[in-house]
Structures are given as structure tokens and as C-alpha cells.
Design a protein around this motif. Structure first.
Motif, PDB file in Angstrom:
ATOM      1  N   ARG A 153     -27.992  29.662  44.827  1.00 47.44           N
ATOM      2  CA  ARG A 153     -29.379  30.075  44.465  1.00 47.44           C
ATOM      3  C   ARG A 153     -28.693  30.907  43.210  1.00 47.44           C
ATOM      4  NH1 ARG A 153     -31.188  34.740  46.070  1.00 47.44           N
ATOM      5  NH2 ARG A 153     -30.406  34.906  48.313  1.00 47.44           N
ATOM      6  N   GLN A 154     -30.055  29.796  43.023  1.00 45.90           N
ATOM      7  CA  GLN A 154     -29.869  29.787  40.873  1.00 45.90           C
ATOM      8  C   GLN A 154     -30.261  31.041  40.363  1.00 45.90           C
ATOM      9  OE1 GLN A 154     -31.201  26.328  39.396  1.00 45.90           O
ATOM     10  NE2 GLN A 154     -30.355  24.635  41.195  1.00 45.90           N
ATOM     11  N   GLU A 155     -29.194  32.198  39.629  1.00 45.99           N
ATOM     12  CA  GLU A 155     -30.123  33.215  38.912  1.00 45.99           C
ATOM     13  C   GLU A 155     -29.679  33.216  37.413  1.00 45.99           C
ATOM     14  OE1 GLU A 155     -28.506  37.973  38.190  1.00 45.99           O
ATOM     15  OE2 GLU A 155     -27.964  36.439  40.154  1.00 45.99           O
ATOM     16  N   THR A 156     -31.163  32.905  36.781  1.00 50.33           N
ATOM     17  CA  THR A 156     -30.900  33.213  35.328  1.00 50.33           C
ATOM     18  C   THR A 156     -30.269  34.703  34.177  1.00 50.33           C
ATOM     19  OG1 THR A 156     -32.960  31.563  35.007  1.00 50.33           O
ATOM     20  CG2 THR A 156     -32.127  32.531  33.466  1.00 50.33           C
ATOM     21  N   LEU A 157     -30.044  33.895  33.889  1.00 52.95           N
ATOM     22  CA  LEU A 157     -28.849  35.639  33.303  1.00 52.95           C
ATOM     23  C   LEU A 157     -29.208  35.664  31.644  1.00 52.95           C
ATOM     24  CD1 LEU A 157     -25.184  34.740  33.944  1.00 52.95           C
ATOM     25  CD2 LEU A 157     -26.413  36.372  34.973  1.00 52.95           C
ATOM     26  N   GLY A 158     -30.118  34.807  31.325  1.00 53.81           N
ATOM     27  CA  GLY A 158     -30.550  34.642  29.913  1.00 53.81           C
ATOM     28  C   GLY A 158     -31.179  33.031  29.254  1.00 53.81           C
ATOM     29  N   ARG A 159     -31.332  33.401  28.178  1.00 57.03           N
ATOM     30  CA  ARG A 159     -31.308  32.128  27.227  1.00 57.03           C
ATOM     31  C   ARG A 159     -30.691  31.873  26.262  1.00 57.03           C
ATOM     32  NH1 ARG A 159     -34.869  29.458  30.369  1.00 57.03           N
ATOM     33  NH2 ARG A 159     -35.049  27.763  28.829  1.00 57.03           N
ATOM     34  N   LEU A 160     -30.544  30.685  25.757  1.00 58.30           N
ATOM     35  CA  LEU A 160     -29.794  31.115  24.386  1.00 58.30           C
ATOM     36  C   LEU A 160     -30.618  29.437  23.355  1.00 58.30           C
ATOM     37  CD1 LEU A 160     -26.161  29.343  24.753  1.00 58.30           C
ATOM     38  CD2 LEU A 160     -27.090  31.466  24.869  1.00 58.30           C
ATOM     39  N   THR A 161     -31.141  30.442  22.322  1.00 54.21           N
ATOM     40  CA  THR A 161     -32.336  30.099  21.455  1.00 54.21           C
ATOM     41  C   THR A 161     -30.691  29.544  20.601  1.00 54.21           C
ATOM     42  OG1 THR A 161     -32.050  32.541  19.460  1.00 54.21           O
ATOM     43  CG2 THR A 161     -33.841  32.213  21.449  1.00 54.21           C
ATOM     44  N   GLN A 162     -32.031  27.912  19.841  1.00 50.88           N
ATOM     45  CA  GLN A 162     -30.526  27.050  18.621  1.00 50.88           C
ATOM     46  C   GLN A 162     -32.188  26.994  17.450  1.00 50.88           C
ATOM     47  OE1 GLN A 162     -29.387  24.365  21.684  1.00 50.88           O
ATOM     48  NE2 GLN A 162     -30.827  23.743  22.515  1.00 50.88           N
ATOM     49  N   GLY A 163     -30.719  26.673  16.889  1.00 47.50           N
ATOM     50  CA  GLY A 163     -31.333  26.256  16.110  1.00 47.50           C
ATOM     51  C   GLY A 163     -30.606  24.692  14.655  1.00 47.50           C
ATOM     52  N   LEU A 164     -31.017  24.000  13.842  1.00 50.25           N
ATOM     53  CA  LEU A 164     -30.654  23.812  13.263  1.00 50.25           C
ATOM     54  C   LEU A 164     -29.618  24.130  11.887  1.00 50.25           C
ATOM     55  CD1 LEU A 164     -33.861  21.060  12.188  1.00 50.25           C
ATOM     56  CD2 LEU A 164     -31.986  20.809  14.122  1.00 50.25           C
ATOM     57  N   TYR A 165     -28.661  23.580  11.955  1.00 51.51           N
ATOM     58  CA  TYR A 165     -27.537  23.908  10.815  1.00 51.51           C
ATOM     59  C   TYR A 165     -26.829  23.355  10.521  1.00 51.51           C
ATOM     60  CZ  TYR A 165     -27.683  28.311  13.636  1.00 51.51           C
ATOM     61  OH  TYR A 165     -28.272  30.146  13.816  1.00 51.51           O
ATOM     62  N   ALA A 166     -26.558  22.974   8.884  1.00 51.96           N
ATOM     63  CA  ALA A 166     -25.407  22.479   8.880  1.00 51.96           C
ATOM     64  C   ALA A 166     -24.871  23.361   7.327  1.00 51.96           C
ATOM     65  CB  ALA A 166     -26.058  21.389   7.658  1.00 51.96           C
ATOM     66  N   HIS A 167     -23.351  23.007   6.721  1.00 48.97           N
ATOM     67  CA  HIS A 167     -22.475  23.407   5.636  1.00 48.97           C
ATOM     68  C   HIS A 167     -23.368  23.629   4.502  1.00 48.97           C
ATOM     69  CE1 HIS A 167     -19.018  24.901   3.017  1.00 48.97           C
ATOM     70  NE2 HIS A 167     -18.918  25.537   4.131  1.00 48.97           N
ATOM     71  N   PRO A 168     -23.001  24.634   3.669  1.00 49.00           N
ATOM     72  CA  PRO A 168     -23.766  24.307   2.199  1.00 49.00           C
ATOM     73  C   PRO A 168     -23.720  23.951   1.679  1.00 49.00           C
ATOM     74  CG  PRO A 168     -23.409  27.077   3.511  1.00 49.00           C
ATOM     75  CD  PRO A 168     -22.777  25.834   4.174  1.00 49.00           C
ATOM     76  N   ASP A 169     -22.465  23.081   1.646  1.00 48.95           N
ATOM     77  CA  ASP A 169     -21.886  21.785   0.455  1.00 48.95           C
ATOM     78  C   ASP A 169     -22.978  20.876   1.125  1.00 48.95           C
ATOM     79  OD1 ASP A 169     -20.186  24.161  -0.378  1.00 48.95           O
ATOM     80  OD2 ASP A 169     -18.461  23.264   0.119  1.00 48.95           O
ATOM     81  N   TYR A 170     -22.856  20.052   1.947  1.00 52.23           N
ATOM     82  CA  TYR A 170     -23.446  19.202   2.664  1.00 52.23           C
ATOM     83  C   TYR A 170     -24.938  19.595   2.098  1.00 52.23           C
ATOM     84  CZ  TYR A 170     -26.294  16.180   5.221  1.00 52.23           C
ATOM     85  OH  TYR A 170     -26.861  15.117   5.814  1.00 52.23           O
ATOM     86  N   LEU A 171     -25.292  20.772   2.395  1.00 50.00           N
ATOM     87  CA  LEU A 171     -26.708  20.084   2.087  1.00 50.00           C
ATOM     88  C   LEU A 171     -27.112  20.845  -0.341  1.00 50.00           C
ATOM     89  CD1 LEU A 171     -27.610  23.432   4.403  1.00 50.00           C
ATOM     90  CD2 LEU A 171     -28.685  20.896   4.186  1.00 50.00           C
ATOM     91  N   ALA A 172     -25.803  21.199  -0.442  1.00 50.23           N
ATOM     92  CA  ALA A 172     -26.333  20.594  -1.538  1.00 50.23           C
ATOM     93  C   ALA A 172     -25.998  19.206  -2.307  1.00 50.23           C
ATOM     94  CB  ALA A 172     -24.820  21.660  -2.461  1.00 50.23           C
TER      95      ALA A 172
END
Length: 322
Positions: A153-172
């Protein structure tokens, strides 16, 4: 108030059509069964059965009462079963197979509470690399991502939304992307090879964009290692926002959300368990897990302020960035 023995006697006679086989089925004397039917008819004030040839057939009242009688007996059995379950101790061996994304960040800390609540439980935790492929009568599964039919039996508990991430120093050093087409010029940190076949991104106004990440110089097989690598400035990567919020709660400034309006696919969090009636220990564990689902998985709060992941996601000391 109806007598359950009389009701059971009537239903049995309806099934068998005569007293002799009904009495044999119930393990009582034929005279005892006949008396119970007569007592029931007396209580109701009208006959329920009449004889035709060698069989007992229902009267109009008998046909009407038979349906109610079955409901009463079913409710009586159900109530007794639930009362029996209350007497059953929550104890014994249980196994939980959990996706590595949630093993430390969510499940481990809550299992301490479950074990404290039920001292008779012996718990085994595992985090296999693949979801179940067939029925597993020995374990409960908590999985992140797509699943195929596996007999559970498969029961959905919820969903994980995602995003694109980087360290601020990398972006600088390398620049902050303003459109998905600019991602191709950035270093990419891949988790389990999940994005190597492409990453669909969706914008509320600009539609869809299918991004094919560049070859990743760093591939990891655990979410903690994935987040660590991005937080050390190794490049960009896709992280569930709930996990990123937990990391930021313990180490502010390590992760910066890029292209916030471009949404990667969300990931389903599923609870898998055998069909049929569950033992009290399994029922207790399933109910416990449902109660511990963070509100962010249901989209009830902003991921930045909802119940954050465990500090287990954070490294033992703050990393040095170059």
C-alpha cells in the motif's frame, strides 16, 4: 436490546436454510437453535421464518431484518476486535526502511520518542539504495521520489519542494544566474546521478525550461554529502527546500537560493506498508509517523519557517571557504 446469540442463530439459518445444518455449524443442539429463533421472533413481535417443504424461508419481516442483523453482528465483531487490540501490548520487532534523505534529517530523532513511548519495541532502521520491488511483510518503508507498483500500500505523506542552491562565495566568484540557460556555465554537484538525464524547471509566467546539467565533477550518494559539497562552494545543485531551511537554521549564510521563480519538480514522500489488517505495533508506528510529518511537506507553511530538519544535517564545525 438484541441478544447476539439469537441474531447469530437467525443469520446462520438464513445461510443454511434449515435447522439441522445450522445447528451443526454453530455447534449447538437443534432444540437450542430452535429456541433462540423463537425467542428472537417473540422479541420482535412477528415471525421471521416460515417452513416451505423441507426448508425454512424468510418472511417479509425476515428479509428486512436480515440486513440489519448482519450490520449489528458486524459492528459487534468490529468493536470486540478493537477492544482486543487495546489489550494487545505495543511490543516486538519492527523494521523501518527509510530513504537516505530522511534517515538522519527526520526519522532518527523521532524514533527516539517512539521507543521511549513503547519500551517493548525493538526497532531496526535501514536506508537501502533502492525502493521496494515486491511485497515486504517484515518492514515499513518511507521513500522519497517516484515508485512503481510493488505489492505494498502506498500512502503519500507529503511532498518536498526543491530549489537550486549555491554558496554565496561561489556566486560572488562565478556570478548569479538570472535565467536557466546560464546554468550551463556553472559547476554542478549531482546527487545519485538524478539530474544527469535533464532537469525540468517551471516558471509561473515563462513556462517550462529543460536544463541539461553539465558533467558533474563531484557526484555523491547521500543528501548530507550533497548539501555539504554545495555549502563548501563546489557548485550549484538541487536541494529540497525543507532540508536547505534546516541547514540555514544551524549555519546561516551557507546556502543561497538561485532562480527562486524557477521550480524543479517536487518529490513525493511515501509511506509503504502491507495490505490487510496490521498488528498493534505496526498500527502504532504508522500513526506515529503520520503525526510527525512536518507542515512544510503539506505546503501549510513557508519552508523557511516550518519544522526544520534535525541538526544531524549540519557538519560538526563550520567549514572554511576559499
Amino acid at each position: 436490546m438484541h441478544d447476539l446469540q439469537e441474531l447469530h442463530a437467525f443469520v446462520t439459518v438464513m445461510e443454511h436454510g434449515s435447522l439441522a445444518p445450522s445447528a451443526q455449524h454453530l455447534g449447538v443442539a437443534k432444540s437450542t437453535l430452535s429456541r433462540r429463533i423463537s425467542q428472537l421472533e417473540a422479541r420482535l413481535g412477528q415471525p421471521l421464518l416460515r417452513r416451505q417443504a423441507n426448508r425454512l424461508i424468510p418472511t417479509e419481516a425476515g428479509l428486512l431484518f436480515h440486513g440489519y442483523c448482519q450490520q449489528i453482528l458486524a459492528l459487534a465483531e468490529q468493536s470486540q476486535r478493537r477492544l482486543d487490540e487495546l489489550r494487545e501490548e505495543v511490543s516486538g520487532q519492527v523494521t523501518v526502511q527509510v530513504h537516505q534523505t530522511l534517515a538522519r534529517a527526520w526519522l532518527a530523532r523521532h524514533m527516539d520518542t517512539f521507543l521511549a513511548r513503547h519500551p517493548g519495541i525493538q526497532l531496526t532502521l535501514g536506508h537501502p539504495a533502492q525502493p521496494p520491488t515486491g511485497p515486504d511483510e517484515e518492514a515499513i518503508w518511507v521513500w522519497v521520489g517516484p515508485l512503481t507498483e510493488c505489492g505494498l500500500r502506498q500512502e503519500t505523506l507529503g511532498r518536498l519542494t526543491q530549489g537550486l542552491y549555491a554558496h554565496p562565495d561561489y556566486l560572488a566568484r562565478h556570478g548569479t544566474p538570472s535565467h536557466p540557460r546560464e546554468l550551463a556555465s556553472h559547476a554542478w554537484v549531482d546527487l545519485l546521478g538524478l539530474t544527469q538525464t535533464g532537469l525540468p524547471l517551471q516558471h509561473p509566467h515563462h513556462g517550462d525550461y529543460h536544463f541539461t546539467p553539465p558533467h558533474s565533477r563531484l557526484r555523491v550518494d547521500q543528501s548530507t554529502l550533497h548539501i555539504d559539497a554545495i555549502a563548501r562552494g563546489q557548485g550549484l545543485g538541487v536541494i529540497p527546500r525543507w532540508l536547505a531551511a534546516g541547514r540555514e537554521a544551524h549555519h546561516p549564510g551557507e546556502l543561497s537560493l538561485c532562480l527562486p521563480d524557477w521550480q524543479p519538480p517536487s518529490l513525493a514522500v511515501s509511506l509503504l506498508y502491507p495490505y490487510g489488517r496490521q498488528s498493534r505495533k505496526v498500527t502504532a508506528l504508522l500513526d506515529f509517523l503520520r503525526q510527525r510529518v512536518p507542515s512544510a511537506w503539506r505546503g501549510e507553511e513557508s519552508p523557511a519557517i516550518a519544522d526544520p530538519p534535525s541538526a544531524a544535517l549540519a557538519p560538526p564545525q563550520r567549514s572554511l571557504h576559499h
